[in-house]
Write an enzyme that holds these catalytic residues in place. Structure first.
Site, short mmCIF file in Angstrom:
data_model
loop_
_atom_site.label_atom_id
_atom_site.label_comp_id
_atom_site.label_asym_id
_atom_site.label_seq_id
_atom_site.Cartn_x
_atom_site.Cartn_y
_atom_site.Cartn_z
N ASP A 60 39.63 48.34 42.35
CA ASP A 60 38.61 48.24 43.53
C ASP A 60 37.90 47.18 43.28
O ASP A 60 37.89 46.15 42.37
CB ASP A 60 37.79 49.48 43.17
N ARG A 61 37.19 46.66 44.38
CA ARG A 61 36.55 45.49 44.63
C ARG A 61 35.59 45.15 43.52
O ARG A 61 35.41 44.11 42.81
CB ARG A 61 35.99 45.40 45.88
#
Length: 321
Positions: A141-142
């Site tokens: 995830d970012r």
């Protein structure tokens, strides 16, 4: 292990774990570098065979069948290289290991057309343009930090995809959660899209199998540091499973509501918990068998400064320099 029978073609055996699923679902799991919609179109166009014969998206698989896919030229979007910094922990002719910082999106998409890890990879390693999804075989995830493996050759890509599918690549995460679990546990709870909010994932009765294991590495007054491993790789799996167990990850903007710390928590610790700007999740360790040499390899990524500072505050220590 999947093989490349000729230029541009892909061939692999469907794992026994996919038995009973539709062919289009099994292909999406076997070749995650291509979107399911694209694979389905190729099925309808006759670009996919099963044991040498024609196939349909709805056909059920038994496991063990050999599928061959002939991708069309330009079947996936071409992304542009950008001169962005990368922290590379390992590089050889077949694979790269990257230590990803918080805030870096892995690949371009809606809302993030550039400035991603893929754009950086294409600048530093132009040969990745010839691989599906620029060599990406899994994601973070970012705002999750830490280790991510990237294929650098066709052989590396084929081997890494097969090893991920068969769960031979081992990943361990560090998570800091609200509350203090009484002990380690295995969370076996199926996951899928949230029934009302399609941007979120959730534990649902008819979801895909999802298994997360954790042990408690360190306890604090109102939080804990966990060592987490995955048996499956669903989107947002650790975040969803820990929230499901009522121990959401500190700072998680989607699955963990901001919580007021109990009165017994020191002010500095309470402030650190309340203001941590992202999910406190770090891909700390990665172990795999090299796809060409067979050598057993492992890497560890140090805690990023913000996560180290959070843990220091929870311990009642001064923030690290």
């Amino acid at each position: 292990m999947a093989e490349i029978p000729d230029e541009g073609a892909l061939e692999a055996a469907i794992p026994e774990t996919e038995a009973g699923r539709r062919l289009d679902q099994a292909l999406a799991a076997l070749f995650p570098d291509y979107s399911r919609s694209l694979l389905t179109r190729w099925l309808n166009e006759g670009r996919v065979t099963v044991d040498g014969g024609p196939a349909r998206p709805r056909d059920k698989v038994a496991g063990g069948e050999v599928v061959a896919v002939t991708p069309e030229a330009g079947g996936e979007p071409r992304w542009e290289p950008e001169e962005l910094p990368l922290t590379v922990l390992h590089a050889d002719e077949d694979l790269l290991v990257i230590d990803k910082p918080a805030g870096l999106v892995v690949h371009p998409g809606a809302g993030n057309p550039s400035g991603t890890l893929v754009n950086a990879l294409l600048y530093h390693y132009p040969e990745l343009a010839d691989l599906p999804r620029a060599g990406l075989v899994h994601r973070l995830d970012r705002d999750t930090t830490g280790l991510l493996v990237v294929a650098r050759s066709r052989a590396g890509h084929t081997g890494l995809v097969a090893d991920l599918q068969e769960r031979r690549i081992k990943r361990q995460y560090t998570a800091v959660c609200h509350g203090v679990p009484t002990g380690g546990a295995t969370i076996d709870a199926p996951m899928g899209r949230h029934p009302r909010d399609r941007k979120r994932m959730a534990v649902i009765r008819d979801g895909k199998p999802a298994v997360t294991r954790f042990t408690v590495a360190e306890r604090f007054a109102a939080a804990a540091r966990l060592d987490v491993t995955l048996e499956t790789g669903r989107t947002h799996q650790i975040r969803v499973h820990l929230a499901h167990r009522r121990h959401p990850i500190i700072g998680d903007p989607v699955y963990g509501r901001r919580r007021a710390a109990p009165g017994r928590v020191a002010p500095a610790a309470a402030e650190a918990m309340a203001n941590f700007p992202r999910q406190a999740l770090h891909a700390a360790r990665l172990a795999l068998t090299h796809p060409r040499t067979g050598e057993e390899l492992a890497w560890e990524a140090p805690l990023p400064a913000d996560l180290a500072g959070l843990l220091a505050a929870l311990r009642g220590e001064a923030a690290p320099a």
